[in-house]
Write a protein that holds these residues in place. Structure first.
Motif, PDB file in Angstrom:
ATOM      1  N   LYS A   1      50.409  64.307  45.422  1.00  0.00           N
ATOM      2  CA  LYS A   1      49.824  63.096  46.007  1.00  0.00           C
ATOM      3  C   LYS A   1      50.833  62.348  46.874  1.00  0.00           C
ATOM      4  CE  LYS A   1      47.485  60.498  43.186  1.00  0.00           C
ATOM      5  NZ  LYS A   1      47.587  59.709  41.950  1.00  0.00           N
ATOM      6  N   MET A   2      52.102  62.434  46.489  1.00  0.00           N
ATOM      7  CA  MET A   2      53.144  61.757  47.266  1.00  0.00           C
ATOM      8  C   MET A   2      53.254  62.323  48.681  1.00  0.00           C
ATOM      9  SD  MET A   2      54.115  59.655  44.955  1.00  0.00           S
ATOM     10  CE  MET A   2      55.572  58.861  45.632  1.00  0.00           C
TER      11      MET A   2
ATOM     12  N   ILE B   1      50.856  63.089  50.779  1.00  0.00           N
ATOM     13  CA  ILE B   1      49.755  62.772  51.698  1.00  0.00           C
ATOM     14  C   ILE B   1      50.203  61.775  52.754  1.00  0.00           C
ATOM     15  CG2 ILE B   1      47.364  61.970  51.886  1.00  0.00           C
ATOM     16  CD1 ILE B   1      47.096  62.415  48.845  1.00  0.00           C
ATOM     17  N   LYS B   2      50.427  62.261  53.939  1.00  0.00           N
ATOM     18  CA  LYS B   2      50.613  61.340  55.070  1.00  0.00           C
ATOM     19  C   LYS B   2      50.312  62.079  56.368  1.00  0.00           C
ATOM     20  CE  LYS B   2      53.445  57.832  57.204  1.00  0.00           C
ATOM     21  NZ  LYS B   2      54.763  57.211  57.386  1.00  0.00           N
TER      22      LYS B   2
ATOM     23  N   LYS C   1      55.187  71.096  54.815  1.00  0.00           N
ATOM     24  CA  LYS C   1      55.989  70.125  54.072  1.00  0.00           C
ATOM     25  C   LYS C   1      56.362  70.646  52.690  1.00  0.00           C
ATOM     26  CE  LYS C   1      55.503  65.035  53.490  1.00  0.00           C
ATOM     27  NZ  LYS C   1      54.579  63.929  53.813  1.00  0.00           N
TER      28      LYS C   1
ATOM     29  N   GLN D   1      64.247  56.492  46.260  1.00  0.00           N
ATOM     30  CA  GLN D   1      63.161  55.573  46.622  1.00  0.00           C
ATOM     31  C   GLN D   1      61.806  56.225  46.379  1.00  0.00           C
ATOM     32  OE1 GLN D   1      63.807  54.276  50.644  1.00  0.00           O
ATOM     33  NE2 GLN D   1      65.882  53.615  50.235  1.00  0.00           N
ATOM     34  N   VAL D   2      61.727  57.517  46.707  1.00  0.00           N
ATOM     35  CA  VAL D   2      60.466  58.244  46.507  1.00  0.00           C
ATOM     36  C   VAL D   2      60.199  58.380  45.004  1.00  0.00           C
ATOM     37  CG1 VAL D   2      59.314  60.474  46.833  1.00  0.00           C
ATOM     38  CG2 VAL D   2      60.623  59.438  48.711  1.00  0.00           C
TER      39      VAL D   2
ATOM     40  N   LEU E   1      58.857  55.206  43.731  1.00  0.00           N
ATOM     41  CA  LEU E   1      57.439  55.073  44.097  1.00  0.00           C
ATOM     42  C   LEU E   1      56.568  55.941  43.192  1.00  0.00           C
ATOM     43  CD1 LEU E   1      57.635  55.099  47.996  1.00  0.00           C
ATOM     44  CD2 LEU E   1      56.959  53.190  46.536  1.00  0.00           C
TER      45      LEU E   1
ATOM     46  N   LYS F   1      56.139  54.225  40.004  1.00  0.00           N
ATOM     47  CA  LYS F   1      55.180  53.126  40.165  1.00  0.00           C
ATOM     48  C   LYS F   1      53.761  53.683  40.173  1.00  0.00           C
ATOM     49  CE  LYS F   1      54.291  51.198  44.104  1.00  0.00           C
ATOM     50  NZ  LYS F   1      54.348  50.477  45.394  1.00  0.00           N
TER      51      LYS F   1
ATOM     52  N   SER G   1      52.483  54.456  36.832  1.00  0.00           N
ATOM     53  CA  SER G   1      52.425  53.340  35.878  1.00  0.00           C
ATOM     54  C   SER G   1      50.997  52.813  35.731  1.00  0.00           C
ATOM     55  CB  SER G   1      53.374  52.216  36.291  1.00  0.00           C
ATOM     56  OG  SER G   1      52.870  51.515  37.401  1.00  0.00           O
TER      57      SER G   1
ATOM     58  N   LEU H   1      63.570  47.038  51.848  1.00  0.00           N
ATOM     59  CA  LEU H   1      63.580  47.680  50.532  1.00  0.00           C
ATOM     60  C   LEU H   1      63.312  46.647  49.449  1.00  0.00           C
ATOM     61  CD1 LEU H   1      63.988  50.172  48.888  1.00  0.00           C
ATOM     62  CD2 LEU H   1      66.417  49.690  48.822  1.00  0.00           C
TER      63      LEU H   1
ATOM     64  N   LEU I   1      59.792  46.175  49.339  1.00  0.00           N
ATOM     65  CA  LEU I   1      59.135  47.335  48.735  1.00  0.00           C
ATOM     66  C   LEU I   1      59.254  47.329  47.228  1.00  0.00           C
ATOM     67  CD1 LEU I   1      57.979  50.313  49.097  1.00  0.00           C
ATOM     68  CD2 LEU I   1      60.329  50.938  48.529  1.00  0.00           C
ATOM     69  N   LEU I   2      60.447  47.053  46.751  1.00  0.00           N
ATOM     70  CA  LEU I   2      60.691  47.156  45.315  1.00  0.00           C
ATOM     71  C   LEU I   2      60.088  45.987  44.554  1.00  0.00           C
ATOM     72  CD1 LEU I   2      64.351  48.491  45.212  1.00  0.00           C
ATOM     73  CD2 LEU I   2      62.324  49.695  44.432  1.00  0.00           C
TER      74      LEU I   2
ATOM     75  N   LEU J   1      60.961  57.466  52.416  1.00  0.00           N
ATOM     76  CA  LEU J   1      60.036  56.348  52.626  1.00  0.00           C
ATOM     77  C   LEU J   1      59.212  56.524  53.894  1.00  0.00           C
ATOM     78  CD1 LEU J   1      61.800  53.012  51.704  1.00  0.00           C
ATOM     79  CD2 LEU J   1      60.067  54.305  50.463  1.00  0.00           C
TER      80      LEU J   1
ATOM     81  N   VAL K   1      56.506  59.519  52.963  1.00  0.00           N
ATOM     82  CA  VAL K   1      55.761  59.510  51.703  1.00  0.00           C
ATOM     83  C   VAL K   1      54.379  58.900  51.932  1.00  0.00           C
ATOM     84  CG1 VAL K   1      56.410  57.212  50.841  1.00  0.00           C
ATOM     85  CG2 VAL K   1      56.185  59.126  49.228  1.00  0.00           C
ATOM     86  N   ASN K   2      53.487  59.159  51.002  1.00  0.00           N
ATOM     87  CA  ASN K   2      52.123  58.615  51.041  1.00  0.00           C
ATOM     88  C   ASN K   2      52.155  57.083  51.186  1.00  0.00           C
ATOM     89  OD1 ASN K   2      49.531  57.696  50.411  1.00  0.00           O
ATOM     90  ND2 ASN K   2      49.210  59.258  48.839  1.00  0.00           N
ATOM     91  N   PRO K   3      51.680  56.543  52.306  1.00  0.00           N
ATOM     92  CA  PRO K   3      51.789  55.090  52.513  1.00  0.00           C
ATOM     93  C   PRO K   3      50.945  54.275  51.528  1.00  0.00           C
ATOM     94  CG  PRO K   3      50.509  56.122  54.288  1.00  0.00           C
ATOM     95  CD  PRO K   3      51.064  57.234  53.441  1.00  0.00           C
TER      96      PRO K   3
ATOM     97  N   VAL L   1      50.703  54.817  48.411  1.00  0.00           N
ATOM     98  CA  VAL L   1      51.498  54.643  47.194  1.00  0.00           C
ATOM     99  C   VAL L   1      52.500  53.504  47.383  1.00  0.00           C
ATOM    100  CG1 VAL L   1      53.140  55.742  45.626  1.00  0.00           C
ATOM    101  CG2 VAL L   1      51.171  57.025  46.440  1.00  0.00           C
ATOM    102  N   ILE L   2      52.966  53.336  48.612  1.00  0.00           N
ATOM    103  CA  ILE L   2      53.850  52.192  48.876  1.00  0.00           C
ATOM    104  C   ILE L   2      53.083  50.886  48.662  1.00  0.00           C
ATOM    105  CG2 ILE L   2      55.234  51.001  50.630  1.00  0.00           C
ATOM    106  CD1 ILE L   2      55.908  53.681  51.854  1.00  0.00           C
ATOM    107  N   LYS L   3      51.834  50.865  49.127  1.00  0.00           N
ATOM    108  CA  LYS L   3      51.034  49.631  49.039  1.00  0.00           C
ATOM    109  C   LYS L   3      50.663  49.255  47.614  1.00  0.00           C
ATOM    110  CE  LYS L   3      47.680  50.783  51.777  1.00  0.00           C
ATOM    111  NZ  LYS L   3      46.326  50.851  52.299  1.00  0.00           N
ATOM    112  N   MET L   4      50.374  50.267  46.794  1.00  0.00           N
ATOM    113  CA  MET L   4      49.800  49.949  45.479  1.00  0.00           C
ATOM    114  C   MET L   4      50.794  49.252  44.552  1.00  0.00           C
ATOM    115  SD  MET L   4      49.612  53.486  43.252  1.00  0.00           S
ATOM    116  CE  MET L   4      49.512  52.598  41.706  1.00  0.00           C
ATOM    117  N   GLU L   5      50.270  48.368  43.722  1.00  0.00           N
ATOM    118  CA  GLU L   5      51.098  47.636  42.766  1.00  0.00           C
ATOM    119  C   GLU L   5      50.394  47.621  41.423  1.00  0.00           C
ATOM    120  OE1 GLU L   5      53.936  46.872  43.482  1.00  0.00           O
ATOM    121  OE2 GLU L   5      54.012  46.615  45.642  1.00  0.00           O
ATOM    122  N   TYR L   6      51.169  47.612  40.338  1.00  0.00           N
ATOM    123  CA  TYR L   6      50.573  47.506  39.009  1.00  0.00           C
ATOM    124  C   TYR L   6      51.471  46.596  38.186  1.00  0.00           C
ATOM    125  CZ  TYR L   6      48.461  48.737  34.559  1.00  0.00           C
ATOM    126  OH  TYR L   6      47.834  48.686  33.346  1.00  0.00           O
TER     127      TYR L   6
ATOM    128  N   ALA M   1      45.266  48.479  42.238  1.00  0.00           N
ATOM    129  CA  ALA M   1      46.133  49.648  42.447  1.00  0.00           C
ATOM    130  C   ALA M   1      45.310  50.844  42.918  1.00  0.00           C
ATOM    131  CB  ALA M   1      46.880  50.000  41.163  1.00  0.00           C
TER     132      ALA M   1
ATOM    133  N   GLU N   1      45.496  52.811  46.470  1.00  0.00           N
ATOM    134  CA  GLU N   1      45.803  54.242  46.493  1.00  0.00           C
ATOM    135  C   GLU N   1      44.713  55.019  47.223  1.00  0.00           C
ATOM    136  OE1 GLU N   1      46.639  56.077  42.647  1.00  0.00           O
ATOM    137  OE2 GLU N   1      45.970  57.979  43.499  1.00  0.00           O
TER     138      GLU N   1
END
Lengths: 513, 513
Positions: free
Chosen positions: A187-188, A190-191, A253, A352-353, A356, A359, A362, B6, B9-10, B42, B45-47, B49-54, B212, B216
């Motif tokens: 899933k990571m 997918i871009k 990839k 960083q990946v 993510l 996260k 989680s 970063l 992001l974090l 970064l 990676v799947n953007p 996943v960057i957006k999602m938060e939990y 989340a 995703e």
């Protein structure tokens, strides 16, 4: 939607439900669709879910289950039971659980068993260590999303013992079966870049989890053919061909390698793996090493070599390559499919990946703690000085040596049937024989609206009760026909199955010659 | 990538790691990034996943875990233990497992326990029925992807008893906790139409699994505010407002309702639910009823009403509406979070869409059979004439009545603290009090680069060891500040926690007044 459209939709991997059953289904579905206005229909549902297929649980298996119910209801058939050789499910085929493993997990669930004098002390010691690692001392609490810390440590130690290279416990992510880990890390990837999809290289034939996940995630599938004439070997030149073709339409990839092979039973040599690693380095590919059959190596001269070990052995620059390796408690000698335990080791992944990824998992809270406890037993089995050692080793070797014999039995039988040829099952739990189908059989399949191997598999099922999966569910060279069978039925059952199979095949060929 | 980027992001839900820790991490990450050329970074990676938060497992919880390690290592703090009131994890907070449930699952794992005279016959009978439903008579075999058939039957019977309306066992899909079911069915909704996203209506405050998953899956989040002044009631006019605003930029497809409410503790009345159903019908929305707290209703005059029951009671045309209802073994009186059991009931779902859903979960093989066995105990508990009945009922009532008392204790305490106000916790396991923060505290937070409620939560954690989740992790009306705390610490621990909380809050207000 037309009946023809629906027929296409319901058919999986080129196969389809038996004709009568399907007609009934189409009529009832069309009725339902016209009766109500629904929010989610074929027109508004996720199109990637329509595309994805998973043959191991597809229409043939659905039909096999229906036949089981018909038999129960007293319907007369030319056979009395269905033999499900479609799925790598050892316990379903009569394999007994490993005693130590079940003791440890039961102790975790019911700590009052600590007083049971019949349960050995090493099982109790393992259970205590697991419970100490659980919040509130209970398996009923959530673990950290990547798993219970002490078990992650033990996985890392297991890998160190296996490979002779360090493993960092923080790179170990426990998961509910390897599938969850594979899907999560894929899933990571997918871009889309300017509408171009990331490409994922997978073997053909492959384990259909990969094609299903690629379809669901809208990635680009890049198939590289395994070489049937060299016992399903992996040719680097074929990787090159597949890569060059795919880079026109995607940006490659990921490179997935399944070793020992599913469905092929091939075990890769050290030199071969090194070649693959060099190729992946040169092309800048993230390596997925599906190594869930690492305990299942049978053939003389064959040995399991982990990708992790080899990139480390090869040194710079290969020892900095990104690699995810997957393991499971569903295979090996354990066969604990239903308990859903597994792990992924993430090697050289960008921190960083990785953050993510942590996260992203989680929100799923945690993999089953019971499945995690099973993995603890797999990576931390009884040692020579411990009371469970002898029984554990006996049980483990009994399973593995019986599997080795069954692997031989399957190959010998299929190779003795005219019109069939089967490579040596060096490892894993499957054979993937080729069948030479007469022209008239191909025409009969066409008339029935089925792919030839699907037609063959349905005929086999309806006539003998044996459920295998046609090669088209895994992929095969155009114009060739195969099937996958497991080697898991217990020896007597397997013998009967192979005899019936031989008889069916002989009659089938006669009928269509 | 810049440090500032970063840092953004974090940080999760507006919160962030403590400043020192973060600086160290940024330095080491930057170093790693410049050292090697990686495939997945970064940038690739799947953007989503960057957006999602939990937030429930975000930076505050990471810091809480780090503090626990510091305490273990002997670092001096103004407190001795960390109290994790951040997550609905009953066993972690000292709740004991239900004996009957653990007995049944242990028997399934270790059938030799059938000879144990101390385990009652009804537990053995349940275990036998489960094992009879397993292939090869072992929990170690894969079940069908939607679960073990006999357990699906028992879930349907449980729902029938609960609601007084028929439930079809083929509409029951067992899953590894409700989260898996929610994510799986939400996945079916993903279909962009000419670049416009499907919209999912969720309450604000909400349980962050929803935000989340929406991030995703690249869906459009439509927040509708719950009404704090009517004990977090759900106003239909607010649904209308949110819907009308959102339909300009998305096509609303799903309405999620959490009842009893997480994080609000509100229990919806029958009339209120009927209004929601009418709204969903009128707007053609697929209903998601998150009903995992159906056993957790405490307040006088409150009762749990399932959406299924009410659409059936309301009759045509509502009784044809598409509805998915979710249940879990993690909450209620069981609190078996780690064992991962749950189910979804799919009502009036298009048969073709249901067939696709079943196909989509087949690639994941099956939910943990042990989690399924736990659900069997939840839906088929000991009956009055059975030997385990008395103990089971005692244990169940002890948990639920203690939770009811703790719910009151939490509300009373927070309402007695100047600058705090807390609605009645009618059900579920959480309180979501509002805190009035002095202007100077808001400025101090700003100076620290944190949202005011995040600043408050970090101060609370560092000073008292109490870990709660700031309201911004769940959503709140702009300019208001809240936090979510569970009511799960055992009574004595909860009392201590509330006293420390009161003291902290009083000092905090004094400091910034």
């Amino acid at each position: 939607m037309s009946s023809a459209g629906l027929r296409r939709l319901l058919s999986a991997g080129g196969s389809q439900l038996s004709s009568n059953l399907l007609s009934v289904r189409i009529r009832s579905l069309s009725l339902a669709t016209t009766m109500e206005q629904r929010v989610v229909t074929l027109e508004s549902v996720n199109p990637n879910v329509i595309k994805m297929e998973y043959a191991v649980r597809g229409p043939l298996v659905i039909r096999a289950t229906a036949i089981e119910k018909e038999l129960e209801a007293g319907v007369s058939k030319p056979f009395k039971t269905v033999t499900k050789a479609n799925i790598g499910d050892a316990h379903a085929m009569g394999q007994k659980p490993i005693t130590f493993l079940r003791q440890v997990v039961s102790l975790c669930l019911m700590p009052s068993l600590m007083d049971d004098p019949f349960i050995p002390s090493d099982a109790k010691e393992r259970a205590r260590a697991i419970l100490n690692g659980c919040k509130g001392g209970s398996l009923g609490s959530y673990s950290d999303s990547p798993g219970i810390e002490i078990i992650r440590h033990h996985v890392a130690e297991y890998i160190e013992r296996r490979d002779g290279f360090p493993s960092n416990w923080e790179n170990i992510i426990l998961c509910a079966g390897a599938s969850e880990g594979i899907r999560g890390i894929m899933k990571m990837m997918i871009k889309h870049e300017n509408g171009i999809k990331p490409g994922v290289m997978i073997p053909i034939p492959q384990y259909p989890l990969y094609s299903a996940t690629i379809a669901e995630y809208d990635l680009h599938q890049i198939g590289y053919y395994l070489n049937e004439s060299t016992n399903w070997g992996l040719d680097i030149s074929e990787l090159e061909r597949a890569y060059n073709e795919a880079k026109e339409v995607s940006y490659p990839k990921v490179l997935v390698v399944i070793n020992p092979g599913n469905p092929t039973g091939n075990v890769l040599s050290k030199e071969n793996i090194k070649g693959i690693i060099k190729f992946a380095y040169e092309k800048k590919l993230f390596l997925f090493a599906d190594e869930v059959y690492q305990d299942n190596v049978y053939a003389k001269g064959c040995k399991f070599h982990s990708f992790k070990k080899l990139i480390m052995e090869m040194g710079a620059p290969y020892n900095k390559m990104e690699l995810a390796s997957f393991m499971s408690c569903s295979k090996g000698y354990m066969g604990e499919c239903g308990l859903r335990g597994g792990y992924a080791e993430l090697i050289n992944v960008d921190p960083q990946v990785k953050a993510l990824y942590l996260k992203s998992i989680s929100a799923k809270l945690c993999p089953t703690t019971l499945g995690q406890a099973v993995m603890e037993c797999v990576v931390n089995p009884p040692q020579e000085e411990e009371p469970s050692y002898n029984q554990f080793m006996e049980e483990k070797h009994a399973v593995l040596s019986s599997l080795a014999k069954r692997a031989e039995m399957v190959v010998e039988t299929f190779n003795s049937v005219p019109g069939m040829s089967c490579n040596i099952v060096q490892g894993a739990m499957y054979a993937f024989p080729q069948i030479m189908l007469p022209k008239k059989a191909v025409e009969a399949a066409k008339a029935a609206g089925q792919a030839p191997d699907v037609f063959y598999a349905f005929q086999l099922l309806e006539n003998t009760g044996i459920c295998i999966i046609p090669g088209s569910g895994f992929g095969q060279q155009p114009g060739t026909y195969h099937f996958r069978t497991t080697i898991l039925p217990q020896p007597e059952m397997l013998k009967t199955m192979l005899e019936k199979f031989r008889e069916f095949h002989t009659n089938f060929i006669k009928l269509y010659e």
